[in-house]
Design a protein around this motif. Structure first.
Motif, PDB file in Angstrom:
ATOM      1  N   PHE A  29      11.319   2.126  -4.753  1.00 12.19           N
ATOM      2  CA  PHE A  29      10.762   1.981  -3.442  1.00 12.19           C
ATOM      3  C   PHE A  29      11.861   1.650  -2.465  1.00 12.19           C
ATOM      4  CE2 PHE A  29       8.307   0.265   0.067  1.00 12.19           C
ATOM      5  CZ  PHE A  29       7.708   1.366   0.773  1.00 12.19           C
ATOM      6  N   ALA A  30      12.735   0.532  -2.761  1.00 14.30           N
ATOM      7  CA  ALA A  30      13.806   0.032  -2.038  1.00 14.30           C
ATOM      8  C   ALA A  30      14.822   0.882  -1.927  1.00 14.30           C
ATOM      9  CB  ALA A  30      14.134  -1.348  -2.576  1.00 14.30           C
ATOM     10  N   ASP A  31      15.201   1.634  -2.964  1.00 14.80           N
ATOM     11  CA  ASP A  31      16.203   2.755  -2.752  1.00 14.80           C
ATOM     12  C   ASP A  31      15.596   3.836  -1.987  1.00 14.80           C
ATOM     13  OD1 ASP A  31      17.535   1.529  -4.586  1.00 14.80           O
ATOM     14  OD2 ASP A  31      17.159   2.689  -6.486  1.00 14.80           O
ATOM     15  N   CYS A  32      14.305   4.028  -2.142  1.00 16.14           N
ATOM     16  CA  CYS A  32      13.827   5.262  -1.418  1.00 16.14           C
ATOM     17  C   CYS A  32      13.879   5.268   0.431  1.00 16.14           C
ATOM     18  CB  CYS A  32      12.598   5.619  -1.843  1.00 16.14           C
ATOM     19  SG  CYS A  32      11.943   7.308  -1.189  1.00 16.14           S
ATOM     20  N   PRO A  69      12.214  12.184  -8.611  1.00 14.97           N
ATOM     21  CA  PRO A  69      11.829  11.106  -7.780  1.00 14.97           C
ATOM     22  C   PRO A  69      13.208  10.444  -6.895  1.00 14.97           C
ATOM     23  CG  PRO A  69      11.153  10.655 -10.053  1.00 14.97           C
ATOM     24  CD  PRO A  69      12.181  11.857 -10.173  1.00 14.97           C
ATOM     25  N   GLY A  70      12.722  10.171  -5.637  1.00 15.07           N
ATOM     26  CA  GLY A  70      14.041   9.722  -4.772  1.00 15.07           C
ATOM     27  C   GLY A  70      14.748  10.871  -4.125  1.00 15.07           C
ATOM     28  N   GLU A  71      14.274  12.368  -4.501  1.00 14.67           N
ATOM     29  CA  GLU A  71      14.965  13.381  -4.053  1.00 14.67           C
ATOM     30  C   GLU A  71      14.004  14.338  -3.412  1.00 14.67           C
ATOM     31  OE1 GLU A  71      17.854  15.161  -6.558  1.00 14.67           O
ATOM     32  OE2 GLU A  71      18.730  13.441  -6.916  1.00 14.67           O
ATOM     33  N   PRO A  72      13.416  13.891  -2.492  1.00 14.01           N
ATOM     34  CA  PRO A  72      12.352  14.743  -1.785  1.00 14.01           C
ATOM     35  C   PRO A  72      12.717  15.956  -1.324  1.00 14.01           C
ATOM     36  CG  PRO A  72      12.326  12.715  -0.865  1.00 14.01           C
ATOM     37  CD  PRO A  72      13.453  12.748  -1.542  1.00 14.01           C
ATOM     38  N   GLY A  73      12.083  17.082  -1.977  1.00  7.27           N
ATOM     39  CA  GLY A  73      12.078  18.637  -1.584  1.00  7.27           C
ATOM     40  C   GLY A  73      13.341  19.059  -2.494  1.00  7.27           C
ATOM     41  N   ILE A  97       0.932  -1.319   0.016  1.00 10.34           N
ATOM     42  CA  ILE A  97      -0.035  -0.070   0.117  1.00 10.34           C
ATOM     43  C   ILE A  97       0.882   1.160  -0.037  1.00 10.34           C
ATOM     44  CG2 ILE A  97      -1.560   1.383   1.331  1.00 10.34           C
ATOM     45  CD1 ILE A  97      -2.638  -1.442   2.520  1.00 10.34           C
ATOM     46  N   SER A  98       2.070   1.340   0.763  1.00 13.45           N
ATOM     47  CA  SER A  98       2.830   2.337   0.898  1.00 13.45           C
ATOM     48  C   SER A  98       3.461   2.655  -0.312  1.00 13.45           C
ATOM     49  CB  SER A  98       3.909   2.201   2.134  1.00 13.45           C
ATOM     50  OG  SER A  98       3.204   2.078   3.241  1.00 13.45           O
ATOM     51  N   ARG A  99       3.897   1.568  -1.031  1.00 13.79           N
ATOM     52  CA  ARG A  99       4.515   1.771  -2.353  1.00 13.79           C
ATOM     53  C   ARG A  99       3.629   2.055  -3.532  1.00 13.79           C
ATOM     54  NH1 ARG A  99       5.521  -1.587  -6.780  1.00 13.79           N
ATOM     55  NH2 ARG A  99       4.636  -3.287  -6.046  1.00 13.79           N
ATOM     56  N   ALA A 100       2.453   1.666  -3.343  1.00 17.02           N
ATOM     57  CA  ALA A 100       1.394   2.098  -4.258  1.00 17.02           C
ATOM     58  C   ALA A 100       1.094   3.676  -4.233  1.00 17.02           C
ATOM     59  CB  ALA A 100       0.218   1.271  -4.185  1.00 17.02           C
ATOM     60  N   ALA A 101       1.068   4.046  -2.894  1.00 22.38           N
ATOM     61  CA  ALA A 101       0.700   5.356  -2.536  1.00 22.38           C
ATOM     62  C   ALA A 101       1.673   6.520  -3.232  1.00 22.38           C
ATOM     63  CB  ALA A 101       0.478   5.731  -1.195  1.00 22.38           C
ATOM     64  N   LEU A 102       2.936   5.887  -3.199  1.00 25.50           N
ATOM     65  CA  LEU A 102       4.282   6.840  -3.921  1.00 25.50           C
ATOM     66  C   LEU A 102       4.255   6.496  -5.398  1.00 25.50           C
ATOM     67  CD1 LEU A 102       6.870   5.984  -0.837  1.00 25.50           C
ATOM     68  CD2 LEU A 102       5.341   8.252  -1.256  1.00 25.50           C
TER      69      LEU A 102
END
Length: 201
Positions: A102-105, A173-177, A90-95
């Motif tokens: 997702f694993a990298d994140c 992606p993978g770099e929030p902000g 669910i968390s991966r789908a949300a993102l």
């Protein structure tokens, strides 16, 4: 756009919770796969009748999707078994990420994410802790109570806004902000690499 992003996130979370393909969910909702695929993207508003049918289908499967009680989050509640795997899916789908992204994140390997999402496989406590802490940093709160077999996943406003920005192309992606820096054509022309690449021979 924020509201359509919330609905898109909710739909992706719901589909991950009940483990249905876009085709299977479309059949249950009485729409085409294209409608489900479009509604999973924030640029398409979900029709009210589709949302009502989605909520009905989810309730039939023991899943509650809440996009109405607050504008600051999307909440999914479910009961049953193997909720640790459901939480990760669910968390991966949300993102809206693939397993590797997702694993990298969240600082895990793809193999751990793959195993963690698989029904029938119990997640190790250290993996669960890492997962829960990392997704919380991204704005997703996971509350799983194994004793009573219930799971709540809440995607909060900062995560919704980040997801919206990524899908609009303004964040990497993978770099929030971290925002993309727009480059003007004039700056490109002045750069040495551009001049060498586009030199007339």
């Amino acid at each position: 756009m924020y509201e359509t992003t919330r609905l898109a996130i909710g739909l992706r979370m719901a589909r991950a919770a009940v483990q249905l393909t876009q085709n299977a969910l479309a059949a249950e909702l009485g729409v085409t796969k294209i409608v489900v695929a479009r509604n999973e993207k924030p640029d398409m508003a979900m029709r009210a009748d589709t949302l009502v049918r989605l909520i009905y289908v989810l309730r039939q499967r023991g899943v509650e999707l809440d996009v109405f009680s607050t504008l600051d989050s999307v909440r999914l509640y479910m009961t049953g078994g193997e909720l640790d795997a459901a939480a990760m899916r669910i968390s991966r789908a949300a993102l809206s990420m693939n397993q590797q992204g997702f694993a990298d994140c969240i600082g895990l390997t793809k193999a751990i994410v793959t195993r963690g999402e698989r029904p029938g496989v119990t997640m190790r406590s250290d993996t669960w802790h890492t997962f829960k802490v990392k997704v919380k940093e991204l704005g997703i709160v996971v509350d799983w109570v194994p004793m009573v077999a219930d799971l709540t996943v809440v995607v909060n406003r900062p995560a919704i806004e980040r997801i919206e920005a990524i899908q609009q192309g303004s964040l990497l992606p993978g770099e929030p902000g971290k925002e993309l820096i727009p480059t003007s054509l004039e700056d490109k022309i002045k750069s040495k690499n551009w001049q060498e690449k586009h030199r007339i021979k």
